[in-house]
Design a protein around this motif. Structure first.
Motif, PDB file in Angstrom:
ATOM      1  N   SER A  11       0.826  -1.204   0.000  1.00 40.69           N
ATOM      2  CA  SER A  11       0.000   0.000   0.000  1.00 40.69           C
ATOM      3  C   SER A  11       0.865   1.260   0.000  1.00 40.69           C
ATOM      4  O   SER A  11       0.539   2.247  -0.672  1.00 40.69           O
ATOM      5  CB  SER A  11      -0.946   0.008   1.212  1.00 40.69           C
ATOM      6  OG  SER A  11      -0.206  -0.030   2.420  1.00 40.69           O
ATOM      7  N   ARG A  14       2.237   1.901  -3.534  1.00 39.46           N
ATOM      8  CA  ARG A  14       1.218   2.409  -4.447  1.00 39.46           C
ATOM      9  C   ARG A  14       0.948   3.887  -4.199  1.00 39.46           C
ATOM     10  O   ARG A  14       0.660   4.649  -5.125  1.00 39.46           O
ATOM     11  CB  ARG A  14      -0.056   1.578  -4.312  1.00 39.46           C
ATOM     12  CG  ARG A  14       0.096   0.193  -4.920  1.00 39.46           C
ATOM     13  CD  ARG A  14      -0.978  -0.756  -4.472  1.00 39.46           C
ATOM     14  NE  ARG A  14      -2.303  -0.308  -4.873  1.00 39.46           N
ATOM     15  CZ  ARG A  14      -3.418  -0.910  -4.485  1.00 39.46           C
ATOM     16  NH1 ARG A  14      -3.358  -1.952  -3.679  1.00 39.46           N
ATOM     17  NH2 ARG A  14      -4.585  -0.475  -4.891  1.00 39.46           N
ATOM     18  N   GLY A 127      -2.132   4.682  -9.672  1.00 35.71           N
ATOM     19  CA  GLY A 127      -2.527   3.711  -8.659  1.00 35.71           C
ATOM     20  C   GLY A 127      -1.440   2.757  -8.243  1.00 35.71           C
ATOM     21  O   GLY A 127      -1.525   2.145  -7.183  1.00 35.71           O
ATOM     22  N   VAL A 186      -7.965  -7.670  -7.242  1.00 37.20           N
ATOM     23  CA  VAL A 186      -7.968  -6.213  -7.165  1.00 37.20           C
ATOM     24  C   VAL A 186      -9.401  -5.714  -6.975  1.00 37.20           C
ATOM     25  O   VAL A 186     -10.282  -6.006  -7.774  1.00 37.20           O
ATOM     26  CB  VAL A 186      -7.375  -5.586  -8.445  1.00 37.20           C
ATOM     27  CG1 VAL A 186      -7.415  -4.067  -8.361  1.00 37.20           C
ATOM     28  CG2 VAL A 186      -5.945  -6.060  -8.653  1.00 37.20           C
ATOM     29  N   GLU A 191     -10.120   0.763  -4.905  1.00 37.75           N
ATOM     30  CA  GLU A 191      -8.989   1.480  -5.491  1.00 37.75           C
ATOM     31  C   GLU A 191      -9.433   2.853  -5.994  1.00 37.75           C
ATOM     32  O   GLU A 191      -8.735   3.855  -5.815  1.00 37.75           O
ATOM     33  CB  GLU A 191      -8.394   0.661  -6.639  1.00 37.75           C
ATOM     34  CG  GLU A 191      -7.229   1.318  -7.348  1.00 37.75           C
ATOM     35  CD  GLU A 191      -6.014   1.524  -6.470  1.00 37.75           C
ATOM     36  OE1 GLU A 191      -5.132   2.308  -6.865  1.00 37.75           O
ATOM     37  OE2 GLU A 191      -5.928   0.909  -5.380  1.00 37.75           O
TER      38      GLU A 191
END
Length: 388
Positions: A11, A14, A127, A186, A191
């Motif tokens: 995380s 990203r 992302g 995902v 997201e």
């Protein structure tokens, strides 16, 4: 301070990706080369950070990605027989605080890109998802997604990072991501919410907040939208006790703050409609009159046939099914969900024969298996209500 437990590494990476790409671009790398270099740095980080977390994660990523870029540039220069323009690596030290993430959003969602390419590029460059993750989420081969991303990068290769962007395009791309929902490993809805939260912090615009509120209010109902075996559960039949009240509360608060700025946009209007649904304890207690008023506001902003269709259903709830059918009169029967909406209003009006026919017609043109199965079930249910 290090990056924390290994579970936090993915995380954190990203979150850092867009800022690191921006640093490389400001140093002279083109977007495509910078994005490729950062992806290689991410792989190295995933291999080393769990056992040896860096003191400054962003600076580490910038340093490794820059070296990857220089290596690639030198190799390319050697092949072409010309000297590398940038010979000296920038000195070590703190990375400047300048954040070009907003410009990176604009670049990845550039109006010249097809929507599918803009979505893929946003997920990868902003992302931080891998090509494989994006391909899995969109149920296409990894090679196909890699080609889509490569074509998108080539198309925007000559555009400077500081070129003014279109915020509306960025918002549409994020909403496209959100509406894909969940697939594979995902969660695209989550997201999209994460990226939109980031955008809210970067862009002081009420419409960005409106999109975040809309996402949160829709996401709050996620657990109740499907039943056993993936069966589709329509709004009126959902178990509202399963709605996430925390997300609803947050979404309403964000929406109210956005509306208070008196710069209404389409996402704020849609969020206001979603908030009225979230506020009702049942379909019968929904403030349909106010929902119709919000649809009227939305039509002033975007005179969309889909909005007119949804408004007609709301009119049918507020003023009766005949009024709803009248509101559908000027719309094309080829419009998605037209047959399903008309079937519902005919059933409400007591015309069960026509309702059953229309539910069956809607099932034949459904775009997903759960939707087809639901409409087929509705057709069978209504036929059972017909007199022998």
């Amino acid at each position: 301070m290090g990056v924390g437990p290994p579970d936090d590494t993915d995380s954190l990476l990203r979150e850092l990706v867009p800022a690191v790409i921006s640093v490389l671009v400001r140093r002279g790398a083109n977007f495509a080369s910078a994005e490729d270099a950062v992806q290689e740095a991410l792989i190295r980080a995933l291999e080393t950070w769990p056992d040896d977390p860096p003191r400054d994660p962003k600076a580490w990523l910038v340093a490794v990605a820059w070296r990857k870029f220089l290596d690639a540039a030198r190799a390319e220069t050697s092949r072409r027989g010309r000297e590398l323009a940038v010979e000296v690596e920038p000195p070590a030290g703190p990375v400047p605080a300048t954040d070009d993430t907003l410009r990176l959003y604009f670049l990845c969602a550039h109006p010249t890109l097809p929507p599918a390419s803009a979505v893929a590029l946003t997920l990868r460059a902003v992302g931080g998802l891998t090509t494989r993750q994006i391909a899995t989420a969109y149920l296409v081969p990894e090679a196909t997604m890699a080609q889509r991303i490569s074509r998108a990068k080539r198309r925007i290769a000559g555009l400077p990072l500081d070129q003014p962007g279109n915020l509306g395009t960025v918002l549409r791309v994020l909403y496209l991501v959100f509406n894909e929902g969940y697939s594979g490993d995902v969660d695209l809805a989550a997201e999209a919410i994460r990226l939109t939260r980031q955008l809210v912090a970067l862009a002081d615009e009420p419409e960005v907040a409106g999109l975040l509120a809309l996402m949160l209010l829709h996401h709050a109902r996620r657990a109740s939208r499907t039943g056993p075996g993936g069966r589709l559960v329509p709004l009126m039949k959902q178990d509202r006790s399963r709605w996430d009240t925390g997300l609803i509360t947050e979404g309403v608060a964000i929406l109210q703050a956005a509306l208070a700025r008196d710069r209404l946009g389409e996402y704020q209007a849609q969020a206001a409609i979603a908030a009225l649904h979230a506020d009702a304890r049942s379909t019968s207690e929904t403030d349909w009159v106010q929902i119709v008023e919000w649809y009227d506001e939305l039509l002033l902003i975007t005179d969309s046939p889909v909005v007119r269709l949804n408004r007609a259903v709301a009119v049918g709830e507020a003023d009766g099914p005949q009024a709803g059918l009248a509101a559908l009169a000027d719309l094309s029967p080829d419009l998605p969900r037209y047959a399903a909406a008309t079937a519902y209003l005919h059933e409400r009006a007591g015309d069960l024969d026509r309702a059953a026919e229309l539910y069956a017609e809607a099932a034949r043109t459904a775009t997903s298996v759960p939707e087809r199965d639901h409409l087929t079930g509705e057709a069978a249910r209504v036929r059972q209500l017909l007199p022998p």
